[in-house]
Each structure stands twice: as C-alpha cells, then as structure tokens.
Design a protein around this motif. Sequence first.
Motif, mmCIF file in Angstrom:
data_model
loop_
_atom_site.group_PDB
_atom_site.id
_atom_site.type_symbol
_atom_site.label_atom_id
_atom_site.label_comp_id
_atom_site.label_asym_id
_atom_site.label_seq_id
_atom_site.Cartn_x
_atom_site.Cartn_y
_atom_site.Cartn_z
ATOM 1 N N GLY A 8 -83.771 -116.280 -10.872
ATOM 2 C CA GLY A 8 -83.796 -115.391 -9.730
ATOM 3 C C GLY A 8 -84.828 -115.694 -8.673
ATOM 4 N N GLY A 9 -85.676 -116.682 -8.909
ATOM 5 C CA GLY A 9 -86.667 -117.021 -7.904
ATOM 6 C C GLY A 9 -86.040 -117.668 -6.678
ATOM 7 N N GLY A 10 -86.866 -117.865 -5.658
ATOM 8 C CA GLY A 10 -86.371 -118.514 -4.450
ATOM 9 C C GLY A 10 -87.292 -118.294 -3.281
ATOM 10 N N LEU A 11 -86.774 -118.609 -2.110
ATOM 11 C CA LEU A 11 -87.505 -118.454 -0.855
ATOM 12 C C LEU A 11 -87.027 -117.186 -0.158
ATOM 13 C CD1 LEU A 11 -89.338 -119.538 1.440
ATOM 14 C CD2 LEU A 11 -87.341 -120.815 2.269
ATOM 15 N N VAL A 12 -87.975 -116.367 0.258
ATOM 16 C CA VAL A 12 -87.637 -115.113 0.927
ATOM 17 C C VAL A 12 -88.629 -114.869 2.048
ATOM 18 C CG1 VAL A 12 -88.990 -113.712 -0.685
ATOM 19 C CG2 VAL A 12 -87.080 -112.671 0.533
ATOM 20 N N GLN A 13 -88.175 -114.221 3.099
ATOM 21 C CA GLN A 13 -89.063 -113.907 4.208
ATOM 22 C C GLN A 13 -89.957 -112.716 3.870
ATOM 23 O OE1 GLN A 13 -86.621 -113.304 7.699
ATOM 24 N NE2 GLN A 13 -86.528 -115.500 8.108
ATOM 25 N N PRO A 14 -91.125 -112.637 4.504
ATOM 26 C CA PRO A 14 -91.982 -111.457 4.309
ATOM 27 C C PRO A 14 -91.208 -110.171 4.577
ATOM 28 C CG PRO A 14 -93.173 -113.148 5.494
ATOM 29 C CD PRO A 14 -91.751 -113.638 5.397
ATOM 30 N N GLY A 15 -91.419 -109.193 3.713
ATOM 31 C CA GLY A 15 -90.688 -107.940 3.807
ATOM 32 C C GLY A 15 -89.398 -107.921 3.038
ATOM 33 N N GLY A 16 -88.984 -109.074 2.535
ATOM 34 C CA GLY A 16 -87.730 -109.172 1.811
ATOM 35 C C GLY A 16 -87.848 -108.773 0.348
ATOM 36 N N SER A 17 -86.737 -108.934 -0.361
ATOM 37 C CA SER A 17 -86.658 -108.537 -1.767
ATOM 38 C C SER A 17 -86.092 -109.676 -2.614
ATOM 39 C CB SER A 17 -85.759 -107.307 -1.914
ATOM 40 O OG SER A 17 -86.254 -106.209 -1.199
ATOM 41 N N LEU A 18 -86.470 -109.651 -3.888
ATOM 42 C CA LEU A 18 -85.905 -110.563 -4.882
ATOM 43 C C LEU A 18 -85.863 -109.830 -6.208
ATOM 44 C CD1 LEU A 18 -87.578 -114.094 -4.491
ATOM 45 C CD2 LEU A 18 -85.165 -113.544 -4.189
ATOM 46 N N ARG A 19 -84.938 -110.253 -7.057
ATOM 47 C CA ARG A 19 -84.860 -109.699 -8.411
ATOM 48 C C ARG A 19 -84.935 -110.843 -9.406
ATOM 49 N NH1 ARG A 19 -80.170 -107.433 -11.997
ATOM 50 N NH2 ARG A 19 -81.139 -105.658 -13.055
ATOM 51 N N LEU A 20 -85.989 -110.815 -10.214
ATOM 52 C CA LEU A 20 -86.144 -111.809 -11.259
ATOM 53 C C LEU A 20 -85.558 -111.277 -12.566
ATOM 54 C CD1 LEU A 20 -89.820 -113.002 -10.683
ATOM 55 C CD2 LEU A 20 -87.716 -113.780 -9.573
ATOM 56 N N SER A 21 -85.033 -112.190 -13.361
ATOM 57 C CA SER A 21 -84.505 -111.830 -14.670
ATOM 58 C C SER A 21 -85.123 -112.720 -15.734
ATOM 59 C CB SER A 21 -82.981 -111.977 -14.698
ATOM 60 O OG SER A 21 -82.377 -111.079 -13.795
ATOM 61 N N CYS A 22 -85.211 -112.182 -16.934
ATOM 62 C CA CYS A 22 -85.716 -112.928 -18.090
ATOM 63 C C CYS A 22 -84.770 -112.648 -19.247
ATOM 64 C CB CYS A 22 -87.127 -112.484 -18.435
ATOM 65 S SG CYS A 22 -87.746 -113.108 -20.016
ATOM 66 N N ALA A 23 -84.203 -113.700 -19.787
ATOM 67 C CA ALA A 23 -83.286 -113.558 -20.924
ATOM 68 C C ALA A 23 -83.958 -114.092 -22.180
ATOM 69 C CB ALA A 23 -82.003 -114.318 -20.655
ATOM 70 N N GLY A 24 -83.970 -113.280 -23.209
ATOM 71 C CA GLY A 24 -84.565 -113.691 -24.473
ATOM 72 C C GLY A 24 -83.495 -114.085 -25.480
ATOM 73 N N SER A 25 -83.825 -115.073 -26.302
ATOM 74 C CA SER A 25 -82.925 -115.465 -27.380
ATOM 75 C C SER A 25 -83.753 -115.873 -28.593
ATOM 76 C CB SER A 25 -82.014 -116.608 -26.947
ATOM 77 O OG SER A 25 -82.768 -117.738 -26.571
ATOM 78 N N GLY A 26 -83.161 -115.692 -29.767
ATOM 79 C CA GLY A 26 -83.836 -116.075 -30.997
ATOM 80 C C GLY A 26 -84.918 -115.113 -31.441
ATOM 81 N N ILE A 27 -85.068 -113.986 -30.730
ATOM 82 C CA ILE A 27 -86.059 -112.976 -31.109
ATOM 83 C C ILE A 27 -85.396 -111.604 -31.111
ATOM 84 C CG2 ILE A 27 -88.003 -114.285 -30.181
ATOM 85 C CD1 ILE A 27 -87.978 -112.409 -27.750
#
Length: 113
Positions: A8-27
């Motif tokens: 979910g990372g990337g380049l965004v302008q100031p004031g913008g939004s992003l949503r990061l995700s984290c997927a777990g496996s094996g736990i």
Amino acid sequence: QVQLVESGGGLVQPGGSLRLSCAGSGIIFSIYTMAWYRQAPGKQRELVAAITRGGSTNYADSVKGRFTISRDNAKSTMHLQMASLKPEDTAVYYCNAPQINLWGQGTQVTVSS
C-alpha cells in the motif's frame, strides 16, 4: 512460512491519504499485539501505532488524529489509514509483531509535491 508482508505504500502529495496493509501468515495473528513502525533516512526507527489483540490502540504524538490503526483477525491483516499526510511522514513503514520480534520487509511512503 512465518512472515508479515506490507503493501500500500507509494507517492502522495501533502494533505493526501494512503492505506497501508500488513498480512500475516504462519502465526496465530489474533493473539498478538501488532504495530507499525517507520524509519526515515538518517533517523532511528520509531513506533507509529500499535493495537492489542483486544483492539486497544496507541499512537505516536506526531500522528494522533491523522492516522488510524485497525486489524481484522479473521483475515490476519492489519491496516494503517493515513490522512493529512505531511512531508515529514516520508519513511519506510514496517509491520511488526513485537512479542515474537517478527518484522515485515517494509513499504516506502513518500509525501511530496
């Protein structure tokens, strides 16, 4: 395979939004406190936000009111909704399970015009 994978990372302008995700496996994802850390160039890695297995949250002062951490134990995923982004939020963001010292590979967030 035991791992955490961010997206979910990337380049965004100031004031913008992003949503990061984290997927777990094996736990057994649901039993662990989970956290987001970030590391900017030349700086130490710092805690951004954490969420307990029961859903209690805490945030770094620098992101309070702008970032929201959440988790979906049924899907073994965690999210970081980031709003009102600032250039100083630029960093590599890491997913972490602190009780088992498990880290993801990181995802780059760049806030720039």
